[in-house]
Design a protein around this motif. Structure first.
Motif, mmCIF file in Angstrom:
data_model
loop_
_atom_site.group_PDB
_atom_site.id
_atom_site.type_symbol
_atom_site.label_atom_id
_atom_site.label_comp_id
_atom_site.label_asym_id
_atom_site.label_seq_id
_atom_site.Cartn_x
_atom_site.Cartn_y
_atom_site.Cartn_z
ATOM 1 N N THR A 1 -28.908 -32.484 15.732
ATOM 2 C CA THR A 1 -30.174 -31.682 15.285
ATOM 3 C C THR A 1 -29.694 -31.601 13.766
ATOM 4 O O THR A 1 -29.039 -30.961 13.446
ATOM 5 N N LEU B 1 -31.680 -31.409 9.556
ATOM 6 C CA LEU B 1 -32.827 -31.409 8.668
ATOM 7 C C LEU B 1 -32.965 -32.647 7.998
ATOM 8 O O LEU B 1 -34.094 -33.025 7.829
ATOM 9 N N MET C 1 -26.143 -28.410 18.194
ATOM 10 C CA MET C 1 -26.656 -27.759 17.209
ATOM 11 C C MET C 1 -25.419 -27.325 16.082
ATOM 12 O O MET C 1 -24.668 -26.946 16.569
ATOM 13 N N GLY C 2 -26.196 -27.141 14.833
ATOM 14 C CA GLY C 2 -25.183 -26.784 13.836
ATOM 15 C C GLY C 2 -25.079 -25.478 13.379
ATOM 16 O O GLY C 2 -25.770 -24.497 13.943
ATOM 17 N N ASN C 3 -24.080 -25.270 12.789
ATOM 18 C CA ASN C 3 -23.972 -23.597 12.262
ATOM 19 C C ASN C 3 -25.420 -23.108 11.330
ATOM 20 O O ASN C 3 -25.893 -23.922 10.756
ATOM 21 N N GLU C 4 -25.430 -21.706 11.486
ATOM 22 C CA GLU C 4 -26.542 -21.442 10.803
ATOM 23 C C GLU C 4 -26.639 -21.476 9.344
ATOM 24 O O GLU C 4 -27.727 -21.455 8.795
ATOM 25 N N GLN C 5 -25.641 -21.387 8.574
ATOM 26 C CA GLN C 5 -25.796 -21.598 7.089
ATOM 27 C C GLN C 5 -25.503 -23.332 6.739
ATOM 28 O O GLN C 5 -26.525 -23.892 5.998
ATOM 29 N N GLY D 1 -25.358 -26.023 8.894
ATOM 30 C CA GLY D 1 -25.831 -27.058 9.658
ATOM 31 C C GLY D 1 -24.755 -27.842 10.386
ATOM 32 O O GLY D 1 -23.758 -27.502 10.419
ATOM 33 N N LEU D 2 -25.345 -28.952 11.052
ATOM 34 C CA LEU D 2 -24.173 -29.765 11.819
ATOM 35 C C LEU D 2 -23.317 -30.709 10.694
ATOM 36 O O LEU D 2 -23.974 -31.383 9.897
ATOM 37 N N ILE E 1 -36.922 -31.421 13.966
ATOM 38 C CA ILE E 1 -38.150 -30.733 14.459
ATOM 39 C C ILE E 1 -38.856 -30.704 13.136
ATOM 40 O O ILE E 1 -38.451 -30.145 12.216
ATOM 41 N N MET F 1 -40.897 -29.612 9.928
ATOM 42 C CA MET F 1 -41.218 -28.216 9.378
ATOM 43 C C MET F 1 -42.405 -28.390 8.603
ATOM 44 O O MET F 1 -42.281 -29.194 7.487
ATOM 45 N N SER G 1 -36.072 -24.328 7.342
ATOM 46 C CA SER G 1 -35.389 -24.735 8.526
ATOM 47 C C SER G 1 -35.749 -23.656 9.683
ATOM 48 O O SER G 1 -36.353 -22.821 9.184
ATOM 49 N N LEU G 2 -35.390 -23.843 10.906
ATOM 50 C CA LEU G 2 -35.702 -23.080 12.054
ATOM 51 C C LEU G 2 -34.523 -22.166 12.202
ATOM 52 O O LEU G 2 -33.618 -22.557 12.052
ATOM 53 N N ALA H 1 -34.572 -23.076 17.358
ATOM 54 C CA ALA H 1 -34.569 -24.505 17.459
ATOM 55 C C ALA H 1 -33.843 -25.159 18.782
ATOM 56 O O ALA H 1 -34.384 -26.067 19.274
#
Ligand code: SAM
Length: 274
Positions: free
Chosen positions: A203, A205, A224-228, A230-231, A245, A247, A253-254, A259
């Motif tokens: 996943t 962006l 799924m990636g890290n909150e800050q 990402g993957l 997903i 936006m 981002s979600l 997400a």
């Protein structure tokens, strides 16, 4: 020390009691790692654990706890498996839970991690892998959501928050024993992923595929990636496809747990319909 009430173990009133100190110390990751134990709160959680065959090593019953068949069961099961049952005062419940309105029953359990190699991917249609998840509320919510959607488990890649922290366990609402929880370095994960027989969906962006468009075969592994951050590129490139997903508003981002919820239901629904 006199017992009060007699069927709920010895009464502890002192905040400096050794049992109380040991349970309070489970707020610290170092202590959880040293003991392999964690703290859980509330009769609902304890009931879920008993249903999964897990019994407390220590059960702490508040003096104000109401009589309940589940409490009787928890006391009996704890004693039957050699655990300690104690009655504690309200201030002790507050201190241990660090809350003004604590649950009236607390319990200490042994942690349960699944080894990556012991996972049977075919045992569930969908699995979730999280890279460097840092927020305990997110992790607990994801474990709960993975359980609700029928996923087999959650794999924690790299330096992640402890799934057995008090905050994460609270957010699981009892699902922490219902799904497998495994840990892996990025290298070990990539080696293990190479043997995955179904789809692996990342996943991102910057992905061009819509989240409902990815070709799926069971079992599907969602990354799924890290909150800050990402993957990361290395994990995204190990996926069969990366998806986004849409936006549609101003948010870029979600939230990670939201997400993940959207992804696990999209995947499990699509697999069920296929
Ligand atoms: N700044 C980060 C980035 O560029 O990826 C945002 C990370 S987002 C808060 C945390 C994770 O949630 C992402 O790594 C991804 O796994 C998932 N996520 C959030 N929004 C998403 C979206 N619209 N499409 C796909 N995944 C999303």
């Amino acid at each position: 020390m006199s017992a009060y009430p007699p069927d709920q173990g010895r009464l502890i009133t002192s905040l400096t009691n050794e049992t109380v100190k040991a349970v309070r110390a489970l707020h610290m990751r170092k202590e959880r790692e040293a003991t392999g134990l964690f703290l859980a709160e509330g009769l609902k959680f304890i009931g879920e654990a008993l249903d999964q065959g897990r019994t407390p090593t220590t059960l702490l019953v508040g003096m104000e706890a109401r009589a309940h068949p589940l409490l009787d069961r928890a006391i009996a099961e704890t004693r039957r498996t050699g655990g300690d049952v104690v009655t504690v005062t309200h201030p002790i419940l507050e201190k241990i839970s660090r809350r003004e309105n604590p649950q009236t029953v607390l319990a200490v359990f042994e942690q349960a991690f699944t080894r990556l190699d012991d996972i049977d991917p075919a045992s569930a249609p969908c699995w979730v892998a999280l890279e460097q998840v840092r927020d305990p509320g997110n992790l607990g919510t994801i474990i709960r959501t993975a359980d609700a959607a029928g996923c087999g488990g959650v794999i924690l890649i790299g330096d992640c928050v402890d799934p057995f922290s008090v905050e994460a366990v609270r957010a699981t609402m009892g699902s922490v024993f219902a799904v497998a929880i495994a840990r892996a370095t990025p290298e070990a994960f990539l080696t293990w992923r190479a043997k995955w027989s179904g789809s692996v969906i990342g996943t991102r962006l910057d992905a061009t595929h819509g989240y409902r468009d990815a070709p799926l075969s069971a079992p599907t592994l969602i990354l799924m990636g890290n909150e800050q951050a990402g993957l990361t590129d290395s994990l995204a490139s190990a996926c069969d496809v990366n998806v986004k997903i849409p936006m549609r508003g101003r948010a870029d981002s979600l939230n990670l747990a939201v997400a993940t919820g959207i992804m696990v239901y999209a995947v499990t629904d699509a697999l069920a319909d296929s």
